[in-house]
Design a protein around this motif. Structure first.
Motif, PDB file in Angstrom:
ATOM      1  N   ALA A  15       0.811  -1.207   0.054  1.00  0.00           N
ATOM      2  CA  ALA A  15      -0.123   0.013   0.018  1.00  0.00           C
ATOM      3  C   ALA A  15       0.932   1.354  -0.045  1.00  0.00           C
ATOM      4  O   ALA A  15       0.622   2.156  -0.816  1.00  0.00           O
ATOM      5  CB  ALA A  15      -0.983  -0.094   1.310  1.00  0.00           C
ATOM      6  N   ALA A  16       1.895   1.347   0.877  1.00  0.00           N
ATOM      7  CA  ALA A  16       2.771   2.608   0.950  1.00  0.00           C
ATOM      8  C   ALA A  16       3.543   2.613  -0.368  1.00  0.00           C
ATOM      9  O   ALA A  16       3.608   3.730  -0.664  1.00  0.00           O
ATOM     10  CB  ALA A  16       3.786   2.256   2.031  1.00  0.00           C
ATOM     11  N   THR A  17       3.958   1.422  -0.932  1.00  0.00           N
ATOM     12  CA  THR A  17       4.765   1.447  -2.137  1.00  0.00           C
ATOM     13  C   THR A  17       3.906   2.136  -3.222  1.00  0.00           C
ATOM     14  O   THR A  17       4.213   2.987  -4.048  1.00  0.00           O
ATOM     15  CB  THR A  17       5.190   0.219  -2.583  1.00  0.00           C
ATOM     16  N   PHE A  18       2.410   1.506  -3.509  1.00  0.00           N
ATOM     17  CA  PHE A  18       1.679   2.154  -4.359  1.00  0.00           C
ATOM     18  C   PHE A  18       1.487   3.397  -4.481  1.00  0.00           C
ATOM     19  O   PHE A  18       1.458   4.124  -5.505  1.00  0.00           O
ATOM     20  CB  PHE A  18       0.435   1.277  -4.440  1.00  0.00           C
TER      21      PHE A  18
ATOM     22  N   LEU B 233      -5.647  -3.587  -4.705  1.00  0.00           N
ATOM     23  CA  LEU B 233      -5.996  -2.358  -4.383  1.00  0.00           C
ATOM     24  C   LEU B 233      -7.258  -2.772  -3.165  1.00  0.00           C
ATOM     25  O   LEU B 233      -8.104  -3.173  -3.704  1.00  0.00           O
ATOM     26  CB  LEU B 233      -6.671  -1.499  -5.479  1.00  0.00           C
ATOM     27  N   ARG B 234      -6.922  -2.179  -2.125  1.00  0.00           N
ATOM     28  CA  ARG B 234      -7.967  -2.216  -0.999  1.00  0.00           C
ATOM     29  C   ARG B 234      -8.024  -0.778  -0.336  1.00  0.00           C
ATOM     30  O   ARG B 234      -7.354  -0.509   0.618  1.00  0.00           O
ATOM     31  CB  ARG B 234      -7.395  -3.323  -0.035  1.00  0.00           C
ATOM     32  N   THR B 235      -8.949   0.001  -1.044  1.00  0.00           N
ATOM     33  CA  THR B 235      -8.867   1.399  -0.931  1.00  0.00           C
ATOM     34  C   THR B 235      -8.940   1.774   0.651  1.00  0.00           C
ATOM     35  O   THR B 235      -7.900   2.629   1.053  1.00  0.00           O
ATOM     36  CB  THR B 235     -10.021   1.913  -1.472  1.00  0.00           C
ATOM     37  N   VAL B 236      -9.830   1.546   1.486  1.00  0.00           N
ATOM     38  CA  VAL B 236      -9.870   1.958   2.961  1.00  0.00           C
ATOM     39  C   VAL B 236      -8.457   1.658   3.537  1.00  0.00           C
ATOM     40  O   VAL B 236      -8.012   2.509   4.072  1.00  0.00           O
ATOM     41  CB  VAL B 236     -10.891   1.487   3.527  1.00  0.00           C
TER      42      VAL B 236
ATOM     43  N   ASP C 141      -5.421   0.761   2.094  1.00  0.00           N
ATOM     44  CA  ASP C 141      -4.428   1.523   1.570  1.00  0.00           C
ATOM     45  C   ASP C 141      -4.505   2.932   2.075  1.00  0.00           C
ATOM     46  O   ASP C 141      -3.146   3.386   2.139  1.00  0.00           O
ATOM     47  CB  ASP C 141      -4.501   1.305  -0.063  1.00  0.00           C
ATOM     48  N   LEU C 142      -5.350   3.878   2.053  1.00  0.00           N
ATOM     49  CA  LEU C 142      -5.391   5.139   2.355  1.00  0.00           C
ATOM     50  C   LEU C 142      -4.948   5.210   3.643  1.00  0.00           C
ATOM     51  O   LEU C 142      -4.386   6.250   4.047  1.00  0.00           O
ATOM     52  CB  LEU C 142      -6.844   5.716   2.360  1.00  0.00           C
ATOM     53  N   ALA C 143      -5.313   4.280   4.685  1.00  0.00           N
ATOM     54  CA  ALA C 143      -4.925   4.519   6.010  1.00  0.00           C
ATOM     55  C   ALA C 143      -3.361   4.221   6.486  1.00  0.00           C
ATOM     56  O   ALA C 143      -2.781   4.883   6.935  1.00  0.00           O
ATOM     57  CB  ALA C 143      -5.725   3.189   6.884  1.00  0.00           C
ATOM     58  N   VAL C 144      -2.975   3.191   5.424  1.00  0.00           N
ATOM     59  CA  VAL C 144      -1.420   3.006   5.585  1.00  0.00           C
ATOM     60  C   VAL C 144      -0.690   4.039   5.055  1.00  0.00           C
ATOM     61  O   VAL C 144       0.371   4.463   5.392  1.00  0.00           O
ATOM     62  CB  VAL C 144      -1.028   1.724   4.662  1.00  0.00           C
ATOM     63  N   ILE C 145      -1.042   4.623   3.756  1.00  0.00           N
ATOM     64  CA  ILE C 145      -0.568   5.825   3.302  1.00  0.00           C
ATOM     65  C   ILE C 145      -0.438   7.145   4.136  1.00  0.00           C
ATOM     66  O   ILE C 145       0.602   7.883   4.174  1.00  0.00           O
ATOM     67  CB  ILE C 145      -1.202   6.396   1.776  1.00  0.00           C
TER      68      ILE C 145
ATOM     69  N   LEU D  32      -2.649  14.552   0.816  1.00  0.00           N
ATOM     70  CA  LEU D  32      -3.919  14.661  -0.043  1.00  0.00           C
ATOM     71  C   LEU D  32      -3.623  14.501  -1.777  1.00  0.00           C
ATOM     72  O   LEU D  32      -4.131  13.992  -2.379  1.00  0.00           O
ATOM     73  CB  LEU D  32      -4.436  16.071   0.009  1.00  0.00           C
ATOM     74  N   PHE D  33      -2.281  14.930  -2.040  1.00  0.00           N
ATOM     75  CA  PHE D  33      -1.602  14.619  -3.394  1.00  0.00           C
ATOM     76  C   PHE D  33      -1.707  13.113  -3.424  1.00  0.00           C
ATOM     77  O   PHE D  33      -1.557  12.529  -4.527  1.00  0.00           O
ATOM     78  CB  PHE D  33      -0.413  15.230  -3.489  1.00  0.00           C
ATOM     79  N   ALA D  34      -1.113  12.434  -2.433  1.00  0.00           N
ATOM     80  CA  ALA D  34      -0.943  10.874  -2.736  1.00  0.00           C
ATOM     81  C   ALA D  34      -2.184  10.237  -2.576  1.00  0.00           C
ATOM     82  O   ALA D  34      -2.496   9.448  -3.376  1.00  0.00           O
ATOM     83  CB  ALA D  34      -0.314  10.215  -1.093  1.00  0.00           C
ATOM     84  N   TYR D  35      -3.124  10.883  -1.829  1.00  0.00           N
ATOM     85  CA  TYR D  35      -4.638  10.288  -2.168  1.00  0.00           C
ATOM     86  C   TYR D  35      -5.110  10.372  -3.623  1.00  0.00           C
ATOM     87  O   TYR D  35      -5.732   9.592  -4.174  1.00  0.00           O
ATOM     88  CB  TYR D  35      -5.625  10.958  -1.322  1.00  0.00           C
ATOM     89  N   ALA D  36      -4.884  11.734  -3.911  1.00  0.00           N
ATOM     90  CA  ALA D  36      -5.396  12.125  -5.381  1.00  0.00           C
ATOM     91  C   ALA D  36      -4.783  11.279  -6.502  1.00  0.00           C
ATOM     92  O   ALA D  36      -5.211  10.655  -7.551  1.00  0.00           O
ATOM     93  CB  ALA D  36      -5.075  13.411  -5.597  1.00  0.00           C
ATOM     94  N   SER D  37      -3.403  10.923  -6.467  1.00  0.00           N
ATOM     95  CA  SER D  37      -2.693  10.157  -7.151  1.00  0.00           C
ATOM     96  C   SER D  37      -3.092   8.650  -6.993  1.00  0.00           C
ATOM     97  O   SER D  37      -3.086   8.005  -8.000  1.00  0.00           O
ATOM     98  CB  SER D  37      -0.947  10.303  -6.789  1.00  0.00           C
ATOM     99  N   TYR D  38      -3.512   8.064  -6.052  1.00  0.00           N
ATOM    100  CA  TYR D  38      -3.762   6.698  -5.683  1.00  0.00           C
ATOM    101  C   TYR D  38      -5.088   6.638  -6.504  1.00  0.00           C
ATOM    102  O   TYR D  38      -5.249   5.495  -7.193  1.00  0.00           O
ATOM    103  CB  TYR D  38      -4.121   6.263  -4.318  1.00  0.00           C
TER     104      TYR D  38
END
Length: 254
Positions: free
Chosen positions: A100-103, A160-163, A165-169, A231-237
């Motif tokens: 998740a962090a890598t992606f 991809l496991r969105t919730v 992944d976003l928590a990890v990021i 936020l940029f990481a979220y948008a990119s994801y």
């Protein structure tokens, strides 16, 4: 400093095209292979990045024996020195966190390269590619990372496991920005633009705020940059997720 220059376009456009073609060819060649074989090109890139970094660290020592602190691996893009070897080689129970962090970080760099490549490396770095190891390293490093991302997508080496992944990021980048901030202000080195901004008009605003409210101006600037990083990481994801789903739907139609 602007977002793009003609020099960036002439260098980046063909490089991304070649990387895209190589990624598609790799997917055709390895698409039906066991997943372990699909990771071979990613492992090669991860090792290359480590070798390049070792050479960079040696090169950072001047003829008088002094070390350039800017070469310390605490920039945002330095995260790939830690993430990509883990992503390519690690198969333990915490792999989902690494993935998740890598992606998220790969997607962020790729999106920033498309939007504002001059923030990543300068026009001078492109012109000095064959004359300076430092310029060679900064250009080749970032494009190897983007090639890694393209291969990850075309070889379908992601889940991809969105919730989740976003928590990890969020946690990962919070830890990174905290560490980078401490190091930036203690060493007075501009990691992740935390010590100063290399976008001229933003730097002028930062200095104006500091002149008005003192050290709280720096705190405010770091806080804004911290929020924007996540936020940029979220948008990119989400953009990468959309592209993957669109490509998947297109393949099914064909």
């Amino acid at each position: 400093m602007g977002a793009w220059t003609f020099t960036h376009f002439y260098q980046i456009a063909p490089t991304l095209l070649v990387s895209g073609i190589l990624s598609v060819l790799a997917a055709k060649a390895l698409g039906k292979c066991h997943v372990s074989k699909k990771y071979i090109p990613l492992k090669v890139i991860a090792v290359l990045l480590i070798v390049l970094e070792a050479a960079k660290q040696i090169n950072a020592v001047g003829t008088d024996g002094t070390y350039d602190l800017y070469a310390l691996p605490f920039h945002y893009c330095s995260l790939f020195l830690y993430l990509l070897p883990l992503h390519a080689f690690y198969r333990g129970k915490h792999r989902h966190i690494v993935d998740a962090a890598t992606f998220g970080c790969l997607a962020s760099l790729t999106m920033l390269m498309l939007l504002m490549p001059a923030v990543i490396y300068s026009e001078e770095s492109i012109k000095g590619f064959f004359m300076s190891f430092g310029d060679f390293h900064t250009v080749i490093f970032h494009h190897l990372v983007i090639l890694y991302f393209m291969l990850t997508v075309t070889l379908k080496l992601y889940e991809l496991r969105t919730v989740h992944d976003l928590a990890v990021i969020s946690v990962f980048l919070t830890v990174y920005v905290s560490i980078a901030t401490i190091l930036s202000y203690s060493l007075k080195v501009n990691f992740h633009n935390l010590y100063r901004c290399n976008i001229a008009f933003i730097e002028e605003m930062r200095l104006a705020v500091i002149a008005r409210i003192g050290m709280w101006g720096s705190v405010f600037y770091v806080g804004i940059l911290f929020i924007l990083t996540i936020l940029f990481a979220y948008a990119s994801y989400f953009l990468a997720r959309l592209v993957i789903k669109t490509l998947g739907a297109a393949r099914k139609m064909n």
